[in-house]
Design a protein around this motif. Structure first.
Motif, PDB file in Angstrom:
ATOM      1  N   GLY A 164      29.702  15.248  61.458  1.00  0.00           N
ATOM      2  CA  GLY A 164      30.920  14.460  61.347  1.00  0.00           C
ATOM      3  C   GLY A 164      31.910  14.801  62.438  1.00  0.00           C
ATOM      4  O   GLY A 164      31.703  15.711  63.240  1.00  0.00           O
ATOM      5  N   MET A 165      33.008  14.056  62.458  1.00  0.00           N
ATOM      6  CA  MET A 165      34.058  14.301  63.437  1.00  0.00           C
ATOM      7  C   MET A 165      35.259  14.991  62.801  1.00  0.00           C
ATOM      8  O   MET A 165      35.994  15.719  63.460  1.00  0.00           O
ATOM      9  CB  MET A 165      34.494  12.980  64.074  1.00  0.00           C
ATOM     10  N   LEU A 166      35.436  14.761  61.509  1.00  0.00           N
ATOM     11  CA  LEU A 166      36.518  15.384  60.738  1.00  0.00           C
ATOM     12  C   LEU A 166      35.970  15.795  59.375  1.00  0.00           C
ATOM     13  O   LEU A 166      34.982  15.241  58.897  1.00  0.00           O
ATOM     14  CB  LEU A 166      37.686  14.414  60.554  1.00  0.00           C
ATOM     15  N   THR A 167      36.608  16.753  58.760  1.00  0.00           N
ATOM     16  CA  THR A 167      36.246  17.151  57.405  1.00  0.00           C
ATOM     17  C   THR A 167      36.553  16.021  56.437  1.00  0.00           C
ATOM     18  O   THR A 167      37.575  15.340  56.563  1.00  0.00           O
ATOM     19  CB  THR A 167      37.019  18.419  56.994  1.00  0.00           C
ATOM     20  N   THR A 168      35.674  15.790  55.485  1.00  0.00           N
ATOM     21  CA  THR A 168      35.860  14.711  54.511  1.00  0.00           C
ATOM     22  C   THR A 168      37.186  14.869  53.775  1.00  0.00           C
ATOM     23  O   THR A 168      37.494  15.930  53.240  1.00  0.00           O
ATOM     24  CB  THR A 168      34.704  14.705  53.490  1.00  0.00           C
ATOM     25  N   ALA A 172      44.585  15.847  58.666  1.00  0.00           N
ATOM     26  CA  ALA A 172      45.154  16.653  59.743  1.00  0.00           C
ATOM     27  C   ALA A 172      45.775  15.771  60.818  1.00  0.00           C
ATOM     28  O   ALA A 172      45.270  14.691  61.130  1.00  0.00           O
ATOM     29  CB  ALA A 172      44.076  17.542  60.360  1.00  0.00           C
ATOM     30  N   THR A 173      46.870  16.248  61.385  1.00  0.00           N
ATOM     31  CA  THR A 173      47.547  15.545  62.471  1.00  0.00           C
ATOM     32  C   THR A 173      47.934  16.551  63.554  1.00  0.00           C
ATOM     33  O   THR A 173      47.956  17.764  63.323  1.00  0.00           O
ATOM     34  CB  THR A 173      48.824  14.838  61.956  1.00  0.00           C
ATOM     35  N   GLY A 174      48.246  16.031  64.725  1.00  0.00           N
ATOM     36  CA  GLY A 174      48.722  16.882  65.816  1.00  0.00           C
ATOM     37  C   GLY A 174      47.696  17.903  66.251  1.00  0.00           C
ATOM     38  O   GLY A 174      46.511  17.605  66.418  1.00  0.00           O
ATOM     39  N   LEU A 175      48.154  19.142  66.405  1.00  0.00           N
ATOM     40  CA  LEU A 175      47.287  20.215  66.878  1.00  0.00           C
ATOM     41  C   LEU A 175      46.171  20.519  65.881  1.00  0.00           C
ATOM     42  O   LEU A 175      45.029  20.828  66.288  1.00  0.00           O
ATOM     43  CB  LEU A 175      48.120  21.480  67.141  1.00  0.00           C
ATOM     44  N   ASP A 176      46.458  20.422  64.591  1.00  0.00           N
ATOM     45  CA  ASP A 176      45.427  20.666  63.575  1.00  0.00           C
ATOM     46  C   ASP A 176      44.294  19.655  63.704  1.00  0.00           C
ATOM     47  O   ASP A 176      43.119  19.992  63.525  1.00  0.00           O
ATOM     48  CB  ASP A 176      46.035  20.598  62.175  1.00  0.00           C
ATOM     49  N   TYR A 177      44.657  18.416  64.010  1.00  0.00           N
ATOM     50  CA  TYR A 177      43.640  17.372  64.200  1.00  0.00           C
ATOM     51  C   TYR A 177      42.758  17.691  65.406  1.00  0.00           C
ATOM     52  O   TYR A 177      41.526  17.576  65.340  1.00  0.00           O
ATOM     53  CB  TYR A 177      44.326  16.019  64.383  1.00  0.00           C
ATOM     54  N   VAL A 178      43.390  18.111  66.505  1.00  0.00           N
ATOM     55  CA  VAL A 178      42.639  18.446  67.718  1.00  0.00           C
ATOM     56  C   VAL A 178      41.688  19.603  67.458  1.00  0.00           C
ATOM     57  O   VAL A 178      40.508  19.567  67.841  1.00  0.00           O
ATOM     58  CB  VAL A 178      43.605  18.782  68.866  1.00  0.00           C
ATOM     59  N   LEU A 179      42.173  20.643  66.790  1.00  0.00           N
ATOM     60  CA  LEU A 179      41.333  21.812  66.507  1.00  0.00           C
ATOM     61  C   LEU A 179      40.173  21.454  65.589  1.00  0.00           C
ATOM     62  O   LEU A 179      39.057  21.969  65.742  1.00  0.00           O
ATOM     63  CB  LEU A 179      42.192  22.916  65.871  1.00  0.00           C
ATOM     64  N   GLU A 180      40.413  20.555  64.655  1.00  0.00           N
ATOM     65  CA  GLU A 180      39.345  20.150  63.742  1.00  0.00           C
ATOM     66  C   GLU A 180      38.268  19.354  64.475  1.00  0.00           C
ATOM     67  O   GLU A 180      37.072  19.544  64.236  1.00  0.00           O
ATOM     68  CB  GLU A 180      39.938  19.311  62.602  1.00  0.00           C
ATOM     69  N   VAL A 181      38.686  18.474  65.387  1.00  0.00           N
ATOM     70  CA  VAL A 181      37.724  17.708  66.184  1.00  0.00           C
ATOM     71  C   VAL A 181      36.917  18.643  67.082  1.00  0.00           C
ATOM     72  O   VAL A 181      35.695  18.505  67.209  1.00  0.00           O
ATOM     73  CB  VAL A 181      38.447  16.638  67.021  1.00  0.00           C
ATOM     74  N   VAL A 182      37.591  19.604  67.706  1.00  0.00           N
ATOM     75  CA  VAL A 182      36.905  20.565  68.575  1.00  0.00           C
ATOM     76  C   VAL A 182      35.874  21.355  67.788  1.00  0.00           C
ATOM     77  O   VAL A 182      34.746  21.597  68.254  1.00  0.00           O
ATOM     78  CB  VAL A 182      37.925  21.513  69.236  1.00  0.00           C
ATOM     79  N   GLN A 183      36.233  21.762  66.590  1.00  0.00           N
ATOM     80  CA  GLN A 183      35.311  22.528  65.746  1.00  0.00           C
ATOM     81  C   GLN A 183      34.074  21.702  65.387  1.00  0.00           C
ATOM     82  O   GLN A 183      32.950  22.210  65.401  1.00  0.00           O
ATOM     83  CB  GLN A 183      36.028  22.976  64.475  1.00  0.00           C
TER      84      GLN A 183
END
Length: 318
Positions: A164-168, A172-183
């Protein structure tokens, strides 16, 4: 230069017209389509929909209609997704581009460094280890590497998410969103890098071995230049020249080279959408994506020729 570019553009138009007719004909002549394969529709409704979407016309007539719309920027309407093809491209293609650009950068960066060192230390233990790793990376299928890393890093050690690209359910928004996508993109990027670095490392290694045996390299060493300057200023620059021809193939592979990887890791990219369209026989989307890859291929070929000329002025373009 301008004359050459004009000639190449005319040549590209001819190639794309021929490719468009071949692509359309192959999909149009393939038995079945999304409407005929839908068991929920009555025969009357199927005939009505085929008439609405022009599927009751001849292949040649349908091609000219499709080509006229494509020139105007309309590559058709996805029957399965119920959206215009270009709208779907805009929604999914940037996710594929994110994976591809990161993995391509890492592949070239790692391949150049390892290739240079392996060529400089030819027949050493490092070179032997590199060659074993190269053939291992080239022989293992992508789905095996992907599933193995999911089992190891996601299931056993739980270091990374399995797909996936994000956790179900994530908001998340902003920096949290970026870190989640990177992970989430770490695993597919690792697999794509491993798959590409093998053949590219072997290519750079063979180029460097050939270059460091040239007379001008021995002359540079005789002048007292440091070994690092000889390798990275003189040898590497000339060894990279043949690799410029590969740039033209990298452009279409940015979007077409991760079809299986996106499927394995459930990454919401154009590759997974393309694979789903096969089972649904969504031919407008398949034709649009294949034509998009054809356009990138001819543009990439032109780009590689121009870059090679600028990198080596001795190469004349006619």
């Amino acid at each position: 230069m301008s004359t050459y570019i004009v000639k190449r553009l005319i040549y590209m138009v001819v190639i794309l017209l021929a490719a468009s007719f071949l692509i359309f004909s192959l999909y149009a002549l393939t038995p079945g389509d999304f409407i005929s394969g839908n068991i929920k529709l009555t025969p009357e409704r199927k005939a009505e929909l085929r008439a609405i979407y022009g599927l009751d016309k001849s292949v040649l007539e349908r091609y000219f209609i499709w080509m006229k719309q494509a020139i105007q920027g309309d590559f058709g309407y996805s029957l399965a997704q119920q959206k215009p093809v270009l709208t779907l491209f805009h929604e999914y293609i940037w996710n594929s581009f994110l994976l591809a650009i990161v993995s391509t950068f890492l592949t070239w960066f790692i391949a150049v460094i390892i290739g240079v060192v392996a060529a400089y230390r030819q027949y050493s233990w490092f070179d032997s280890l590199v060659m074993v790793g190269i053939f291992a990376a080239m022989s293992l299928p992508s789905f095996f590497i992907g599933l193995f890393l999911i089992k190891l890093l996601a299931v056993d050690f739980k270091w990374l998410p399995p797909g996936g690209m994000l956790t179900t359910g994530s908001n998340a928004t902003g920096l949290d969103y970026v870190l989640e996508v990177v992970q989430h993109m770490t695993l597919p990027v690792i697999v794509m890098t491993l798959l590409g670095v093998g053949s590219l490392t072997r290519y750079f290694r063979s180029n460097m071995i050939e270059v460091i045996r040239q007379d001008y390299i021995r002359t540079a060493r005789a002048k007292g230049l440091s070994e690092s300057k000889v390798l990275y200023t003189h040898a590497l620059r000339n060894a990279l020249l043949p690799a410029i021809t590969l740039v033209g193939f990298e452009l279409p592979s940015l979007f077409g080279g991760s079809l299986i990887i996106e499927r394995i890791f459930n990454w919401p990219g154009i590759g997974q959408l393309y694979m789903q369209s096969f089972s649904l026989r969504d031919y407008p989307l398949l034709m649009g994506f294949t034509m998009f890859i054809a356009i990138l291929t001819v543009l990439g070929t032109l780009l590689s020729d121009l870059l090679y000329h600028f990198a080596d002025p001795r190469v004349r373009l006619h």
